[in-house]
Design a protein around this motif. Sequence first.
Motif, PDB file in Angstrom:
ATOM      1  N   UNK A 128      -7.049 -59.031 -17.718  1.00 32.30           N
ATOM      2  CA  UNK A 128      -7.402 -60.466 -16.980  1.00 32.30           C
ATOM      3  C   UNK A 128      -7.123 -61.787 -17.426  1.00 32.30           C
ATOM      4  N   UNK A 129      -7.144 -61.661 -18.880  1.00 33.64           N
ATOM      5  CA  UNK A 129      -6.803 -63.443 -19.395  1.00 33.64           C
ATOM      6  C   UNK A 129      -5.171 -62.639 -19.403  1.00 33.64           C
ATOM      7  N   UNK A 130      -4.069 -62.356 -19.790  1.00 32.93           N
ATOM      8  CA  UNK A 130      -3.126 -62.818 -19.436  1.00 32.93           C
ATOM      9  C   UNK A 130      -2.609 -62.762 -18.229  1.00 32.93           C
ATOM     10  N   UNK A 131      -2.477 -63.012 -17.200  1.00 31.11           N
ATOM     11  CA  UNK A 131      -3.041 -62.916 -15.679  1.00 31.11           C
ATOM     12  C   UNK A 131      -3.665 -63.941 -15.834  1.00 31.11           C
ATOM     13  N   UNK A 132      -4.854 -64.886 -16.042  1.00 29.21           N
ATOM     14  CA  UNK A 132      -4.627 -66.220 -16.787  1.00 29.21           C
ATOM     15  C   UNK A 132      -4.277 -67.581 -16.513  1.00 29.21           C
ATOM     16  N   UNK A 133      -3.571 -66.765 -17.707  1.00 26.93           N
ATOM     17  CA  UNK A 133      -2.413 -67.693 -18.821  1.00 26.93           C
ATOM     18  C   UNK A 133      -1.193 -67.705 -18.336  1.00 26.93           C
ATOM     19  N   UNK A 134      -0.267 -66.278 -17.032  1.00 26.44           N
ATOM     20  CA  UNK A 134       0.446 -66.718 -16.040  1.00 26.44           C
ATOM     21  C   UNK A 134       0.328 -68.224 -15.839  1.00 26.44           C
ATOM     22  N   UNK A 135      -0.719 -67.707 -14.769  1.00 32.04           N
ATOM     23  CA  UNK A 135      -1.051 -68.335 -14.110  1.00 32.04           C
ATOM     24  C   UNK A 135      -0.942 -70.483 -14.658  1.00 32.04           C
ATOM     25  N   UNK A 136      -1.089 -70.566 -15.789  1.00 32.78           N
ATOM     26  CA  UNK A 136      -1.285 -71.179 -16.360  1.00 32.78           C
ATOM     27  C   UNK A 136      -0.028 -71.904 -16.891  1.00 32.78           C
ATOM     28  N   UNK A 137       1.209 -71.199 -17.310  1.00 35.61           N
ATOM     29  CA  UNK A 137       2.189 -71.128 -17.828  1.00 35.61           C
ATOM     30  C   UNK A 137       3.118 -71.270 -16.538  1.00 35.61           C
ATOM     31  N   UNK A 138       2.568 -71.190 -15.738  1.00 36.03           N
ATOM     32  CA  UNK A 138       3.441 -71.222 -14.138  1.00 36.03           C
ATOM     33  C   UNK A 138       3.135 -73.306 -13.398  1.00 36.03           C
ATOM     34  N   UNK A 139       1.263 -73.118 -13.810  1.00 36.56           N
ATOM     35  CA  UNK A 139       1.039 -73.975 -12.775  1.00 36.56           C
ATOM     36  C   UNK A 139       1.351 -75.795 -13.783  1.00 36.56           C
ATOM     37  N   UNK A 140       1.031 -75.900 -15.275  1.00 36.62           N
ATOM     38  CA  UNK A 140       0.857 -76.351 -16.017  1.00 36.62           C
ATOM     39  C   UNK A 140       1.782 -76.354 -17.404  1.00 36.62           C
TER      40      UNK A 140
END
Length: 304
Positions: A251-263
């Motif tokens: 779940x932590x890695x998934x949140x990080x991937x979202x941020x890497x894409x979006x920010x």
Amino acid sequence: MSKNNIRTYNTETFRDAYMQPEQKLDTILKSDFGKFFIVKVEDLIRLIKLPVPPIRSTTHTFIYLTDGEAIMTIGSETYTIVKHECLVVPAGQVYSFSSLDENHGYLCNFHNDIIIGKFGKNELLKDFEFLRVWGNPRIRLDKQTSKFVRRLLKRILLAYSETGLTNLDIIQSYFIALLCEVNRVYTPISASMQTNAVTITNRFKELLVEHAKTKQRVTDYASELNITPNHLNKAVRTITGKSPTKWIDEAIVLEAKVLLYQSRLSISEIASEVGLFDPSYFSRLFKKYEGVTPITFRKMIETS
């Protein structure tokens, strides 16, 4: 940047960000498409700007195929469906897709309001487990149910195409019938497992979606559930085959991937945003699950 700032799209903002500004789109999406729309899969997919990176939506998406296949990543798992199968992305779940699949079928996007309007009630939402983030997103239909589902979708599409949600009474009636037909053959991921363990695991998954960035110890979730860490570990392992610790890490890695894409946040800032204040540990954890460091992952995004 808090979790609330991780980009969650409603139907209108998704259209602006990921769909081609073509006139054909205006003919298949009516003015009230923010609450509900139904289209042929083959008509919509060609109007989407691919790839769609990991994002969340405020509405549910339901896909049913009459031919071909569709591939989508939901949460941390990738699913493939074929003819006579459905795929459901619950509101709030992270999803992504990148390929232009050769397929035919129907896609419905809908807000909870479409279920609990004139003919529905709040309790209905509890009956449809596949609309929960811990539900089984892939649903296989037998031939008879597939025939019923196809007829219902065809009728809903006809009503929607004519006047949009002006025909809401008809659309809602048929749509609830559709969900009930699907629910009749729906198989939970843990269908044959112990009821108590299933309940604990499902509640754990719901809490994880909400608190992944702030609660990262098994003891945190055990406390929320009023059980011992050992009890939680045993229940989650029994039902999913994975430990709570692995679920938390993913779940932590998934949140990080979202941020890497979006920010454009730095790796250190992203580490902090997902609740890990040691950038070195964050990079090791990310590489453990993705096979590359966050820096390399970002470069892959930029060159794709």
